[in-house]
Design a protein around this motif. Structure first.
Motif, PDB file in Angstrom:
ATOM      1  N   MET A  44       0.827  -1.208   0.000  1.00  0.00           N
ATOM      2  CA  MET A  44       0.000   0.000   0.000  1.00  0.00           C
ATOM      3  C   MET A  44       0.864   1.262   0.000  1.00  0.00           C
ATOM      4  SD  MET A  44      -3.359  -0.152  -0.079  1.00  0.00           S
ATOM      5  CE  MET A  44      -3.925   1.268   0.864  1.00  0.00           C
ATOM      6  N   LYS A  45       1.904   1.267   0.868  1.00  0.00           N
ATOM      7  CA  LYS A  45       2.748   2.460   0.947  1.00  0.00           C
ATOM      8  C   LYS A  45       3.459   2.710  -0.378  1.00  0.00           C
ATOM      9  CE  LYS A  45       3.619   2.358   5.946  1.00  0.00           C
ATOM     10  NZ  LYS A  45       4.657   2.202   6.992  1.00  0.00           N
ATOM     11  N   GLN A  46       3.985   1.631  -0.964  1.00  0.00           N
ATOM     12  CA  GLN A  46       4.650   1.783  -2.265  1.00  0.00           C
ATOM     13  C   GLN A  46       3.664   2.249  -3.325  1.00  0.00           C
ATOM     14  OE1 GLN A  46       6.472  -2.002  -3.104  1.00  0.00           O
ATOM     15  NE2 GLN A  46       8.423  -1.418  -2.189  1.00  0.00           N
ATOM     16  N   GLY A  47       2.452   1.688  -3.308  1.00  0.00           N
ATOM     17  CA  GLY A  47       1.437   2.069  -4.285  1.00  0.00           C
ATOM     18  C   GLY A  47       1.054   3.529  -4.176  1.00  0.00           C
ATOM     19  N   VAL A  48       0.855   3.996  -2.942  1.00  0.00           N
ATOM     20  CA  VAL A  48       0.522   5.411  -2.723  1.00  0.00           C
ATOM     21  C   VAL A  48       1.652   6.302  -3.211  1.00  0.00           C
ATOM     22  CG1 VAL A  48       0.136   7.163  -0.944  1.00  0.00           C
ATOM     23  CG2 VAL A  48      -1.073   4.987  -0.822  1.00  0.00           C
ATOM     24  N   LEU A  49       2.896   5.907  -2.915  1.00  0.00           N
ATOM     25  CA  LEU A  49       4.048   6.697  -3.354  1.00  0.00           C
ATOM     26  C   LEU A  49       4.129   6.757  -4.877  1.00  0.00           C
ATOM     27  CD1 LEU A  49       6.568   8.279  -2.572  1.00  0.00           C
ATOM     28  CD2 LEU A  49       7.838   6.124  -2.534  1.00  0.00           C
ATOM     29  N   TYR A  50       3.964   5.609  -5.539  1.00  0.00           N
ATOM     30  CA  TYR A  50       3.974   5.589  -7.006  1.00  0.00           C
ATOM     31  C   TYR A  50       2.862   6.480  -7.569  1.00  0.00           C
ATOM     32  CZ  TYR A  50       7.407   1.839  -7.798  1.00  0.00           C
ATOM     33  OH  TYR A  50       8.559   1.095  -7.902  1.00  0.00           O
ATOM     34  N   GLY A  51       1.659   6.388  -6.979  1.00  0.00           N
ATOM     35  CA  GLY A  51       0.532   7.179  -7.458  1.00  0.00           C
ATOM     36  C   GLY A  51       0.760   8.667  -7.297  1.00  0.00           C
ATOM     37  N   ILE A  52       1.269   9.064  -6.137  1.00  0.00           N
ATOM     38  CA  ILE A  52       1.525  10.488  -5.876  1.00  0.00           C
ATOM     39  C   ILE A  52       2.578  11.022  -6.838  1.00  0.00           C
ATOM     40  CG2 ILE A  52       2.540  12.092  -4.208  1.00  0.00           C
ATOM     41  CD1 ILE A  52       1.115  10.529  -2.005  1.00  0.00           C
ATOM     42  N   VAL A  53       3.654  10.264  -7.034  1.00  0.00           N
ATOM     43  CA  VAL A  53       4.729  10.722  -7.929  1.00  0.00           C
ATOM     44  C   VAL A  53       4.210  10.846  -9.363  1.00  0.00           C
ATOM     45  CG1 VAL A  53       6.969  10.124  -8.925  1.00  0.00           C
ATOM     46  CG2 VAL A  53       6.574   9.831  -6.487  1.00  0.00           C
ATOM     47  N   ALA A  54       3.385   9.880  -9.803  1.00  0.00           N
ATOM     48  CA  ALA A  54       2.851   9.924 -11.167  1.00  0.00           C
ATOM     49  C   ALA A  54       1.968  11.148 -11.376  1.00  0.00           C
ATOM     50  CB  ALA A  54       2.055   8.648 -11.452  1.00  0.00           C
ATOM     51  N   TYR A  55       1.013  11.354 -10.477  1.00  0.00           N
ATOM     52  CA  TYR A  55       0.090  12.478 -10.648  1.00  0.00           C
ATOM     53  C   TYR A  55       0.749  13.820 -10.345  1.00  0.00           C
ATOM     54  CZ  TYR A  55      -3.828   9.400 -11.538  1.00  0.00           C
ATOM     55  OH  TYR A  55      -4.670   8.473 -12.113  1.00  0.00           O
ATOM     56  N   LEU A  56       1.780  13.814  -9.495  1.00  0.00           N
ATOM     57  CA  LEU A  56       2.552  15.028  -9.271  1.00  0.00           C
ATOM     58  C   LEU A  56       3.274  15.426 -10.552  1.00  0.00           C
ATOM     59  CD1 LEU A  56       3.554  17.106  -7.144  1.00  0.00           C
ATOM     60  CD2 LEU A  56       5.463  15.577  -6.693  1.00  0.00           C
ATOM     61  N   ALA A  57       3.863  14.439 -11.238  1.00  0.00           N
ATOM     62  CA  ALA A  57       4.548  14.721 -12.508  1.00  0.00           C
ATOM     63  C   ALA A  57       3.570  15.259 -13.540  1.00  0.00           C
ATOM     64  CB  ALA A  57       5.227  13.449 -13.020  1.00  0.00           C
ATOM     65  N   TRP A  58       2.396  14.632 -13.672  1.00  0.00           N
ATOM     66  CA  TRP A  58       1.399  15.121 -14.627  1.00  0.00           C
ATOM     67  C   TRP A  58       0.894  16.510 -14.244  1.00  0.00           C
ATOM     68  CZ3 TRP A  58      -0.940   9.596 -14.471  1.00  0.00           C
ATOM     69  CH2 TRP A  58      -0.381   8.826 -15.499  1.00  0.00           C
ATOM     70  N   GLY A  59       0.778  16.768 -12.955  1.00  0.00           N
ATOM     71  CA  GLY A  59       0.308  18.083 -12.518  1.00  0.00           C
ATOM     72  C   GLY A  59       1.290  19.190 -12.805  1.00  0.00           C
ATOM     73  N   LEU A  60       2.580  18.854 -12.829  1.00  0.00           N
ATOM     74  CA  LEU A  60       3.619  19.864 -13.062  1.00  0.00           C
ATOM     75  C   LEU A  60       3.946  20.057 -14.540  1.00  0.00           C
ATOM     76  CD1 LEU A  60       6.074  19.019 -10.131  1.00  0.00           C
ATOM     77  CD2 LEU A  60       4.595  21.019 -10.338  1.00  0.00           C
ATOM     78  N   LEU A  61       3.286  19.293 -15.417  1.00  0.00           N
ATOM     79  CA  LEU A  61       3.563  19.422 -16.856  1.00  0.00           C
ATOM     80  C   LEU A  61       3.384  20.847 -17.397  1.00  0.00           C
ATOM     81  CD1 LEU A  61       2.277  16.192 -18.639  1.00  0.00           C
ATOM     82  CD2 LEU A  61       4.609  17.067 -18.549  1.00  0.00           C
ATOM     83  N   TYR A 108       4.796   4.610 -16.239  1.00  0.00           N
ATOM     84  CA  TYR A 108       5.339   3.465 -15.510  1.00  0.00           C
ATOM     85  C   TYR A 108       4.944   3.539 -14.039  1.00  0.00           C
ATOM     86  CZ  TYR A 108       8.741   0.568 -13.073  1.00  0.00           C
ATOM     87  OH  TYR A 108       9.330  -0.349 -12.239  1.00  0.00           O
ATOM     88  N   TRP A 109       5.090   4.717 -13.430  1.00  0.00           N
ATOM     89  CA  TRP A 109       4.721   4.877 -12.020  1.00  0.00           C
ATOM     90  C   TRP A 109       3.228   4.616 -11.808  1.00  0.00           C
ATOM     91  CZ3 TRP A 109       7.669  10.089 -12.401  1.00  0.00           C
ATOM     92  CH2 TRP A 109       9.053   9.840 -12.307  1.00  0.00           C
ATOM     93  N   PHE A 110       2.419   5.098 -12.753  1.00  0.00           N
ATOM     94  CA  PHE A 110       0.980   4.872 -12.660  1.00  0.00           C
ATOM     95  C   PHE A 110       0.666   3.375 -12.740  1.00  0.00           C
ATOM     96  CE2 PHE A 110      -3.084   4.273 -14.913  1.00  0.00           C
ATOM     97  CZ  PHE A 110      -3.941   4.843 -13.983  1.00  0.00           C
ATOM     98  N   ALA A 111       1.332   2.674 -13.657  1.00  0.00           N
ATOM     99  CA  ALA A 111       1.102   1.233 -13.790  1.00  0.00           C
ATOM    100  C   ALA A 111       1.474   0.500 -12.505  1.00  0.00           C
ATOM    101  CB  ALA A 111       1.913   0.684 -14.969  1.00  0.00           C
ATOM    102  N   GLN A 112       2.575   0.933 -11.874  1.00  0.00           N
ATOM    103  CA  GLN A 112       2.978   0.313 -10.608  1.00  0.00           C
ATOM    104  C   GLN A 112       1.957   0.599  -9.500  1.00  0.00           C
ATOM    105  OE1 GLN A 112       5.661  -1.785 -10.269  1.00  0.00           O
ATOM    106  NE2 GLN A 112       5.761  -1.526 -12.489  1.00  0.00           N
ATOM    107  N   ALA A 113       1.400   1.803  -9.518  1.00  0.00           N
ATOM    108  CA  ALA A 113       0.394   2.161  -8.508  1.00  0.00           C
ATOM    109  C   ALA A 113      -0.875   1.333  -8.671  1.00  0.00           C
ATOM    110  CB  ALA A 113       0.068   3.655  -8.596  1.00  0.00           C
ATOM    111  N   THR A 114      -1.309   1.118  -9.923  1.00  0.00           N
ATOM    112  CA  THR A 114      -2.545   0.365 -10.151  1.00  0.00           C
ATOM    113  C   THR A 114      -2.409  -1.090  -9.712  1.00  0.00           C
ATOM    114  OG1 THR A 114      -1.858  -0.107 -12.439  1.00  0.00           O
ATOM    115  CG2 THR A 114      -3.279   1.814 -12.080  1.00  0.00           C
ATOM    116  N   ARG A 115      -1.179  -1.620  -9.739  1.00  0.00           N
ATOM    117  CA  ARG A 115      -0.970  -3.007  -9.303  1.00  0.00           C
ATOM    118  C   ARG A 115      -1.066  -3.142  -7.785  1.00  0.00           C
ATOM    119  NH1 ARG A 115       4.389  -4.557 -12.911  1.00  0.00           N
ATOM    120  NH2 ARG A 115       3.421  -4.398 -14.969  1.00  0.00           N
TER     121      ARG A 115
END
Length: 302
Positions: free
Chosen positions: A1-18, A223-230
């Motif tokens: 769960m912790k890894q998934g949350v971290l992957y999700g936050i990093v993915a959406y943070l990157a998309w938000g900063l585009l 890639y980070w998003f895919a890891q989060a969804t798993r």
């Protein structure tokens, strides 16, 4: 769960900063930026697949004409979405891009009902009506349809629908999607070069380097998003996905100085309210089977 949350936050943070990233290339045209993004994305993904010895997997992943047609559709939809997003950012419409990505999950569900015959709860219908009221309000107040927001939401929602048909691993899917449009992008860049109208190499050297890293900036969040969804349930990922448009909205107001009027407040509030209703209703829908199973288990134990 912790890894998934971290992957999700990093993915959406990157998309938000585009938007901050694309603003660096504001002197370039949207078509030229898009062409560079496609070419560098393809090169980066092919390099990753080659290093991990998965190029053969890529070729074997789309054996039939039907699947290749679905991949071509994905390619055209995501390219159109990227082009419009880049154009909007560099024409000071970041707030409207934020509105579009707030609307996206609601439109995705509506497409699921229309094309996949999925069923919706009453709360989800209420959420769609609230979001529709938000769009109608801003349209009436400003006298124009928020076409950027609607186009981004629709193109990405249809892209998600097409991806359901494809169902490929993130890197392999991105490789195929860029393969189809890369020849066009490369031809366009060569045309700009031969006619002396290209602007990329007029940038400072560090901006050229960052432009070349557009492939990394495109592939890694996927890639980070895919890891989060798993690792995460969709309900948790649903909360995290609103991080991206929220960052875009804050960037529009506090970094780029776009006005946030009373009309925006009312329209966004209706859509934010719709997302709350939608998320709560969706979570109740997913938790219902779990509750039934628990009750059955208790009865068996008794």
């Amino acid at each position: 769960m912790k890894q998934g949350v971290l992957y999700g936050i990093v993915a959406y943070l990157a998309w938000g900063l585009l938007p901050v990233y694309w603003k660096l290339f504001q002197m370039m045209g949207a078509w030229e930026i898009l062409a560079h993004r496609i070419v560098w994305s393809l090169l980066f993904v092919l390099m990753i697949l080659a290093c991990t010895r998965r190029l053969g997997h890529m070729l074997a992943a789309a054996p039939g004409i039907k699947l290749k047609g679905a991949l071509l559709l994905c390619s055209l939809l995501i390219s159109a979405n990227w082009l419009l997003y880049i154009w909007a950012v560099n024409h000071d419409q970041v707030m409207e891009t934020s509105l579009g990505y707030y609307m996206n999950p609601l439109i995705s569900v509506l497409l699921g009902v229309v094309f996949l015959k999925e069923k919706m709860r009453l709360g989800q219908w209420v959420a769609l009506l609230m979001a529709g009221a938000g769009v109608i309000y801003i349209t009436v107040q400003y006298g124009r349809v928020p076409w950027i927001a609607l186009s981004l939401a629709l193109s990405f929602a249809f892209y998600g629908l097409a991806k359901k048909l494809v169902n490929l691993e993130a890197m392999i899917g991105l490789a195929w999607e860029t393969v189809f449009v890369a020849p066009i992008a490369l031809a366009y860049l060569l045309f700009l070069q031969t006619t002396g109208t290209e602007t990329a190499f007029a940038l400072e050297w560090w901006k050229i380097v960052l432009l070349m890293l557009a492939g990394v900036g495109t592939a890694m969040p996927l890639y980070w998003f895919a890891q989060a969804t798993r690792r995460l349930p969709l309900s948790t990922l649903g909360f995290i996905q609103y991080l991206s448009p929220t960052i875009q909205l804050l960037s529009a107001v506090f970094l780029f100085g776009e006005p946030f009027t009373l009309t925006h407040l009312v329209s966004f509030s209706l859509i934010w309210g719709a997302l709350i209703v939608f998320t709560v209703s969706s979570m109740r829908k997913k938790s219902a089977p779990v509750a039934v199973k628990s009750e059955v288990a208790i009865k068996k134990q008794a």
